[in-house]
Design an enzyme around this catalytic site. Sequence first.
Site, short mmCIF file in Angstrom:
data_model
loop_
_atom_site.label_atom_id
_atom_site.label_comp_id
_atom_site.label_asym_id
_atom_site.label_seq_id
_atom_site.Cartn_x
_atom_site.Cartn_y
_atom_site.Cartn_z
N VAL A 14 -10.04 9.99 -0.81
CA VAL A 14 -9.74 8.76 -1.88
C VAL A 14 -9.93 7.56 -1.10
O VAL A 14 -9.12 7.47 0.06
CB VAL A 14 -8.50 8.73 -2.89
CG1 VAL A 14 -8.36 7.33 -3.46
CG2 VAL A 14 -8.46 9.79 -3.82
N HIS A 29 -3.67 3.21 -3.87
CA HIS A 29 -4.14 2.79 -2.47
C HIS A 29 -3.34 1.68 -2.44
O HIS A 29 -2.58 1.36 -1.38
CB HIS A 29 -5.51 2.94 -2.27
CG HIS A 29 -5.90 2.18 -1.03
ND1 HIS A 29 -5.75 2.64 0.10
CD2 HIS A 29 -6.31 0.68 -0.85
CE1 HIS A 29 -6.20 1.95 1.25
NE2 HIS A 29 -6.48 0.67 0.71
N ASN A 52 -7.13 12.99 1.92
CA ASN A 52 -6.59 12.79 0.50
C ASN A 52 -8.11 12.63 -0.41
O ASN A 52 -7.97 12.50 -1.45
CB ASN A 52 -5.55 11.51 0.31
CG ASN A 52 -6.01 10.37 0.92
OD1 ASN A 52 -7.21 9.93 0.30
ND2 ASN A 52 -4.99 9.61 0.98
N HIS A 110 -3.32 0.43 7.08
CA HIS A 110 -2.72 -0.18 5.87
C HIS A 110 -1.70 0.76 5.23
O HIS A 110 -0.85 0.27 4.37
CB HIS A 110 -3.96 -0.04 4.57
CG HIS A 110 -4.81 1.19 4.51
ND1 HIS A 110 -5.85 1.61 5.21
CD2 HIS A 110 -4.39 2.41 4.02
CE1 HIS A 110 -6.03 2.68 4.93
NE2 HIS A 110 -5.44 3.37 4.14
N HIS A 125 0.87 -1.11 0.07
CA HIS A 125 -0.19 0.13 -0.16
C HIS A 125 1.04 1.21 -0.27
O HIS A 125 1.16 1.69 0.99
CB HIS A 125 -0.82 0.00 1.18
CG HIS A 125 -2.17 -0.87 0.92
ND1 HIS A 125 -1.95 -2.42 1.27
CD2 HIS A 125 -3.25 -0.90 1.07
CE1 HIS A 125 -2.86 -3.07 1.23
NE2 HIS A 125 -3.95 -2.30 1.13
N ASP A 185 -9.86 8.94 5.69
CA ASP A 185 -11.14 8.99 5.19
C ASP A 185 -12.17 7.96 5.73
O ASP A 185 -13.16 7.95 6.24
CB ASP A 185 -11.38 9.23 3.70
CG ASP A 185 -10.72 10.38 3.12
OD1 ASP A 185 -11.27 11.54 3.45
OD2 ASP A 185 -9.73 10.56 2.47
N HIS A 213 -32.51 -10.68 22.16
CA HIS A 213 -31.68 -10.53 23.29
C HIS A 213 -31.18 -11.62 24.01
O HIS A 213 -30.58 -11.93 24.89
CB HIS A 213 -32.37 -9.57 24.32
CG HIS A 213 -32.62 -8.17 24.19
ND1 HIS A 213 -33.04 -7.96 23.04
CD2 HIS A 213 -32.10 -7.24 24.92
CE1 HIS A 213 -33.12 -6.40 23.14
NE2 HIS A 213 -32.59 -6.02 24.30
#
Length: 720
Positions: A220, A295, A218, A97, A57, A188, A517
């Site tokens: 993206v 990326h 960025n 990453h 990456h 992001d 539950h």
Amino acid sequence: MAATTNSVINSTGEPMSHLINGDKEPAKRQNEAELQLAIQSFRLLIADLCQQFNMGHPGGAMGMAAIGVALWKYTMIYHPHQPEWFNRDRFILSNGHACLFQYCNLYLTGYKAMTWEQLTSYHSDRADSLCPGHPEIEIEGIEMTTGPLGQGIANAVGLAMAGKNLAATYNQPGYDVVSNHIYCMVGDACLQEGVGCEAFSYGGHLKLNNLTVIYDNNQVTCDGTVDMVNTEDVNAKMRACGWEVIDVMDGRSDVASIVAALSMSRSPGRTKPLFINVRTVIGVDSSVAGMAIAHGAPLGKDNVVQMKTAYGWDPETQFHIPEKVKTFYADIPSRGEKHVEEWNELLKAYSKAHPDLAAEFKRRMNGELDSSWKDLVPPKFPAEPLPTRKSNSLVINPIVEKINTFMVGTADLTPSVNLDYKNKVAFNPPDLRTTCGSDGDYTGRYIHFGIREHVMAAIANGLAAYAPGTILPITSSFFMFYLYAAPAVRMGALQHLHIIHVATHDSIGAGEDGPTHQPIELAALYRAMPNVLYIRPGDTEEVAGAWQVAIEAQDKSSIISVSRHTIPQTGVTNRDKVANGAYVTKEVENADVTLVATGAELSFALNVSQHLEEKSGIKARCVSFPCQRLFDAQPREYRRSVLKRGEGVPAVVIEPYAATGWERYTDAGLNLRTFGHSLPGKYIYQHFGYTTEKMSEKVVKFLNGWKSREFVYGEFVDLM
């Protein structure tokens, strides 16, 4: 070196150059060419590392290069040769990453374990590589394992809470022995993940001014640009959550402006956590700059050559770090040594001025739990029936009250989990005045997480990771809601963090709350999860044993699973034998069957055993089985002696959960294959056939089939 006039903008939208211009001086004094050379070297190193094995990456890490210089060279207080120094600033890479961002900075700043050979092992076939695909806690300089997006920012909130609590507890006028700062990088995606949103909301509420988040903006993600899925005003959202916001408009190369923004982290007048919105470009200066393809894939050999040529570098030279860049970072170890020496002198003076407090502080720094906790567990308990969630309060509350290593939290279920110990103080900003009157301060060790199960568990990871053994976090909620928390529980287990999770309402006995539950399938998940002790005690005596095991399991996370409804004190349990995972509660000679039970249904096995003998002449031995993982760790001879399957005695388990996993220990099961039902607790067991008479009939039918060879060893039989 001069920043653009409006490169740094504060939360009111005003340029900040006139406010903090002096804080840019360290970076401004650096030769601009040297700064840019360091940035270029960083980007090309990342490009070469990804190209080497054609995977990795590169884009995000390259885009954050200037941020790395600002952090490691000019901002953070740390010592690369003493990575475990207690008062160091801590950095969390939530967008894990981009791990090369962290690995390269560790190498450049002089962390001894991150050798050149290790750095270049990124994505190699080396099993001992210190450069895995996401940062891992075992590596020097890596505070926590990150990867699943949003976890890191939640961990950072936990680290900041730990720092606040320790500072409020131990700092004295003139002796700030805990003064470190938490820095967290997010992307992001972290802003979109639910756990990230929970963390930002709660961190802002707590006014954690020892926390700074740097947003690698960025725009993206993997699929394309962020505006495909998210068009919110991030800054307005952060301000609404209680954060101070600063914009850095040029994050590509304007190190001075980033340093200026970061310098606000320790501003004495700031009362809120700091969010720095840095505009970056993914894959900057490459042919795929600003594109999603940058990326998660290498840039390509030709692209890397073009970058080197554009920078004026030799395009054929790989993994090159110029001597000027090495010199640029060379002073960091000696600077770190000075930080440690100054703190050690402070600690020495503190120890003279406040000897008792210092002794306790040092014990906690060393991860030593006050051994008196064992004396606080009652030797005996009342004989009357009790929900095991209330049994918890008899066992752990006196310990938590007296020993401040423990921090207890709940996701808005204080009345249900019964962990509100005597004289508890809530962990909250000291200036908060609540409508309900539940105020607190940073010395508080009872955490009201609100309805935020996921972030509760992720914050607990941060609390535990601050320093091993310094804080032992306890979380609590309904067992069903630990499905919300599961990703963070898994991350804690993966990191061998010492955390205890209390899960109440753990069976169909939750009753009228209904199938939403009633956690039929959830135990199978946690029993399968590595490094988690899922413990299901069957009465108050076993609850005591569960806590003993969980407190002493220093390299594991534990889940203590307890009942909402009242269950009997069996009189046959043994707290010390819980550590074996399973043990015999009723032995008979020439047994026809072994009845295995756990948790709220433990008494069922004893009742069925008695009924079988009285009505059918069948001899049934009984086994309590609170923890499969603990049982698996016992010697083979012990395991065989408990189950006796090797002696031809079939075993039947009684537990209204999915049967998954029990086929390893038993031959048949009275388990559920459906979701639960909404009925009051006193009716629901009858509804599903968990009465002594009906269960006995099922066992008799199974034994007849076993004798006739209708059922054979190795074929698990569902009896419900």
